[in-house]
Motif scaffolding. Structure first.
Motif, short mmCIF file in Angstrom:
data_model
loop_
_atom_site.label_atom_id
_atom_site.label_comp_id
_atom_site.label_asym_id
_atom_site.label_seq_id
_atom_site.Cartn_x
_atom_site.Cartn_y
_atom_site.Cartn_z
N SER A 145 0.83 -1.21 0.00
CA SER A 145 0.00 0.00 0.00
C SER A 145 0.86 1.25 0.00
CB SER A 145 -0.93 0.01 1.21
OG SER A 145 -1.89 -1.00 1.09
N HIS A 146 1.96 1.23 0.74
CA HIS A 146 2.88 2.38 0.78
C HIS A 146 3.49 2.61 -0.61
CE1 HIS A 146 5.89 5.19 2.18
NE2 HIS A 146 6.81 4.44 1.60
N HIS A 147 3.93 1.53 -1.26
CA HIS A 147 4.50 1.65 -2.60
C HIS A 147 3.46 2.19 -3.59
CE1 HIS A 147 8.43 -0.04 -1.87
NE2 HIS A 147 7.89 -1.09 -1.27
N LEU A 148 2.23 1.71 -3.49
CA LEU A 148 1.16 2.19 -4.37
C LEU A 148 0.88 3.67 -4.12
CD1 LEU A 148 -1.23 -0.87 -4.24
CD2 LEU A 148 -0.04 -0.01 -6.28
N LYS A 149 0.92 4.08 -2.87
CA LYS A 149 0.71 5.50 -2.55
C LYS A 149 1.78 6.36 -3.20
CE LYS A 149 0.55 8.72 1.29
NZ LYS A 149 0.73 8.88 2.73
N LEU A 150 3.04 5.92 -3.12
CA LEU A 150 4.13 6.69 -3.73
C LEU A 150 3.98 6.75 -5.25
CD1 LEU A 150 7.13 5.40 -1.58
CD2 LEU A 150 5.99 7.64 -1.45
N LEU A 151 3.57 5.65 -5.86
CA LEU A 151 3.35 5.63 -7.31
C LEU A 151 2.20 6.56 -7.69
CD1 LEU A 151 3.82 1.81 -7.93
CD2 LEU A 151 5.28 3.64 -8.83
N LYS A 152 1.16 6.60 -6.87
CA LYS A 152 0.03 7.50 -7.13
C LYS A 152 0.45 8.96 -6.96
CE LYS A 152 -4.06 6.74 -5.65
NZ LYS A 152 -5.25 6.45 -4.82
N ASN A 153 1.31 9.23 -5.97
CA ASN A 153 1.73 10.61 -5.70
C ASN A 153 2.45 11.24 -6.87
OD1 ASN A 153 0.62 10.60 -3.15
ND2 ASN A 153 2.54 10.24 -2.09
N VAL A 154 3.13 10.43 -7.69
CA VAL A 154 3.83 10.97 -8.87
C VAL A 154 3.06 10.66 -10.15
CG1 VAL A 154 6.12 10.98 -7.80
CG2 VAL A 154 5.35 8.95 -9.05
N ASP A 155 1.80 10.26 -9.99
CA ASP A 155 0.87 10.03 -11.11
C ASP A 155 1.28 8.91 -12.05
OD1 ASP A 155 -0.90 12.03 -10.26
OD2 ASP A 155 0.25 13.57 -11.31
N LEU A 156 2.10 7.98 -11.59
CA LEU A 156 2.42 6.82 -12.43
C LEU A 156 1.28 5.81 -12.42
CD1 LEU A 156 6.16 6.25 -11.53
CD2 LEU A 156 5.24 6.93 -13.76
N VAL A 157 0.50 5.84 -11.36
CA VAL A 157 -0.60 4.89 -11.17
C VAL A 157 -1.83 5.67 -10.73
CG1 VAL A 157 -1.36 3.02 -9.64
CG2 VAL A 157 0.93 2.95 -10.59
N TYR A 158 -2.97 5.22 -11.15
CA TYR A 158 -4.21 5.78 -10.63
C TYR A 158 -5.09 4.63 -10.16
CZ TYR A 158 -6.26 4.80 -15.24
OH TYR A 158 -6.69 4.19 -16.39
N SER A 159 -6.06 4.97 -9.33
CA SER A 159 -6.94 3.93 -8.79
C SER A 159 -8.39 4.26 -9.12
CB SER A 159 -6.76 3.83 -7.27
OG SER A 159 -7.09 5.04 -6.64
#
Length: 89
Positions: free
Chosen positions: A42-56
């Motif tokens: 979840s922490h890794h996903l949050k970091l990826l979302k913070n730089v817009d590489l991933v969205y949910s």
């Protein structure tokens, strides 16, 4: 851009991006591919979302994660500009 490259420097996050390249996944499906805790994923996903590489996106009771290919296009454009000494193509 610095945060983006810092985020990409982690092998776990790069592996998550590789998994999402194949299809959208839930955090649970992503965590099944690692030998680390679900809170760490979840922490890794949050970091990826913070730089817009991933969205949910919520679908029913689950949250699915997807690649944001627009950011990758921006990175490629930036790299090509470096290669061309800043000249627009």
């Amino acid at each position: 851009m610095n945060d983006l490259f810092k985020t990409l420097s982690d092998p776990t996050r790069r592996k998550i991006l590789e998994l999402l390249k194949e299809k959208d996944l839930t955090a649970g499906e992503i965590s099944n591919n690692f030998n680390i805790s679900k809170p760490s994923i979840s922490h890794h996903l949050k970091l990826l979302k913070n730089v817009d590489l991933v969205y949910s996106e919520r679908r029913g009771q689950h949250i699915y994660y997807s690649l944001n290919t627009t950011v990758f296009q921006d990175i490629i454009h930036w790299i090509l500009n470096l290669k061309n000494n800043g000249e627009e193509r």
